[in-house]
Design an enzyme around this catalytic site. Sequence first.
Site, short mmCIF file in Angstrom:
data_model
loop_
_atom_site.label_atom_id
_atom_site.label_comp_id
_atom_site.label_asym_id
_atom_site.label_seq_id
_atom_site.Cartn_x
_atom_site.Cartn_y
_atom_site.Cartn_z
CG ASP A 145 -2.33 0.74 1.13
OD1 ASP A 145 -2.16 2.02 1.10
OD2 ASP A 145 -3.27 -0.03 0.85
CB SER B 95 -9.11 0.91 0.13
OG SER B 95 -8.37 1.09 -1.06
CG HIS C 99 -5.22 4.18 1.43
ND1 HIS C 99 -4.63 2.54 0.85
CD2 HIS C 99 -6.42 3.96 1.00
CE1 HIS C 99 -5.83 2.17 0.22
NE2 HIS C 99 -6.84 2.78 0.16
#
Length: 603
Positions: free
Chosen positions: A189, A530, A232
């Site tokens: 990621d 996600s 994220h």
Amino acid sequence: MKRWLWLGLGLSGLVASGCGGDEPGPIIEPQACPGTSELALPRTAASALSANTAEDGVIITYKPTVSASALGASADIAAAVEREGGTVKRRIPNLNMVSARLSPEAIAALKLRPDVVSVTPNRRVFAMGLPTPPPLVSWQGAFSSQGSVGEYTEGLKMVQAPQVWDSNSDGVFDIGAPTGEGVKVCVIDSGWDSKHPELKAAFLKGRDFVDDDDDASDQSESLGVVTVGGGHGTHVSATILAQFGPGSGGRVSPGEDPNGVVGVAPGASLLVARVLDTDGGGRTDDVIAAVDWCYSQGAKIASLSLGAPDPSESEKLVFEKVWDGGKGMLSVAASGNDGKEGIAYPAAYLPSVMAVGAVDLKGEHATFSQSGQELSVVGPGVGVLSATVLGAASLSSLTVASGPIASAPLTYTAQGTYTGRLVDCGLGADRSACGASATCEGFVAYVDRGDLFFEEKARNVIQAGARAVIIGNNVEEDGDGTFTLGSANDHWVPTVSVSMANGAMLKKLVGKEVTVSTTGLDYQRESGTSMATPHVSGVAALVFSARPDLSPAHVRAVLEKTAKDDAVTPGKDKKYGYGLVQAAKAVELARSLPEGGGPLPLP
């Protein structure tokens, strides 16, 4: 006080005439207030994902020669690239791959070589979140095994995780229950926040494939300027394995548990492979190298909350290699957020990757979640609470004489509190937009949404002297809005947005004192496939923890067999796959399988 510049005219241009066809009046703009001229110009709308794709290059897959090792064959191809005037970016010798930048003519020449198997685009990949704005080491016991059931998020309970390791809901791990201990999960990621208390004890090792170093932090440095990402990767990682117990949390929103959150598999160990930059974009060769690295580190699961709309043969090969149907690695990836039929890649590579779609907290299909025959299962993906980069999320408040007004902080806002006169700055088109009411002594700028990027509006009014900014929404259905300033900047000020109705009310209070306050938080709610993907990765970790002898194929089959089917369309379908993952049922089925797994349990 502030000095004003008269731009583009001589002194004669200051004389106005009443006749038609007169020369246009002077263009007047005040000088930037002291200390604000350094504010960086706003970035263009182009992000890392929309840059010139010709610069991304290609991935060359070659045949290993009989007389040379893979490393030697890699050197041969690299030399051929350089002879053609190209530049080698990355070598992945054990996969017989090289990524490089070449001219179209050089690519055509390379394709004619007998030792070249394929030349494919080094395509872009991107994060699947919606805008919000070594030898196995067990760390079990590094934190308290007693926590608070308030840490159990809605998504955690939807996938039955607490039923696996806290069946009586007393906030204490059940003795002998699988928690993910003994399982390495590799999060591919944007990197992670190494300071976040939810993740520090679980972390084993990281690799940054963007900056090509061993610091997998969610940030990049250029010319001495550090740019921090949006969190994220931290959010995804914490959904999988956030720590359980007192002291693990940070700053939380009112009403949320002070201990933060707990992950689906809080006993698992964390490997971090950074492939997304601070804009949320990356390239295929970095994903390939990251998957290969995770596998080499002994990861049982790779969690990828990223993807691209088109397949890549080179990328598909690496997922097939690490899958291998035996003692390989289970890859779990997001289906995509375009709300259309057709699964993103790598999620759509069957059977080597599990494609994960999203449902809301009622278990209903999330409208943004991409659907298709390849969809395996779904997980919670709407309003998921998890950790983020420390201080990256914000809580805002806006107060006038009559009391508080609902507001939302802009992503990357500065934190602080300021009280001052409210000045109407229109659209914030330039430094003169706030008029004569603007002074370098400070004020609160009200700016209407529209025409310009929020960061450009903020830059203009800050240079005019604003110490806080309020953005008024122009779309009634959007409420307070979910907006962003684009990137972190030392010159930003507390910036919030308000609904269309509250914006109209504030305009009537121009000249009155208002207070704008923003406070940093270490947790935030995000939506997207996600967020669904790490829920499934965490459930897979619990199954591997209960039955480490199972193959990736067995774990995939167990998750699909025990998923909760939706009531709307019974059986496997394009929107839900086999259904919502159920940890307790999956662990129960896994434990019932014979040694080695036996025949795959068919859904």
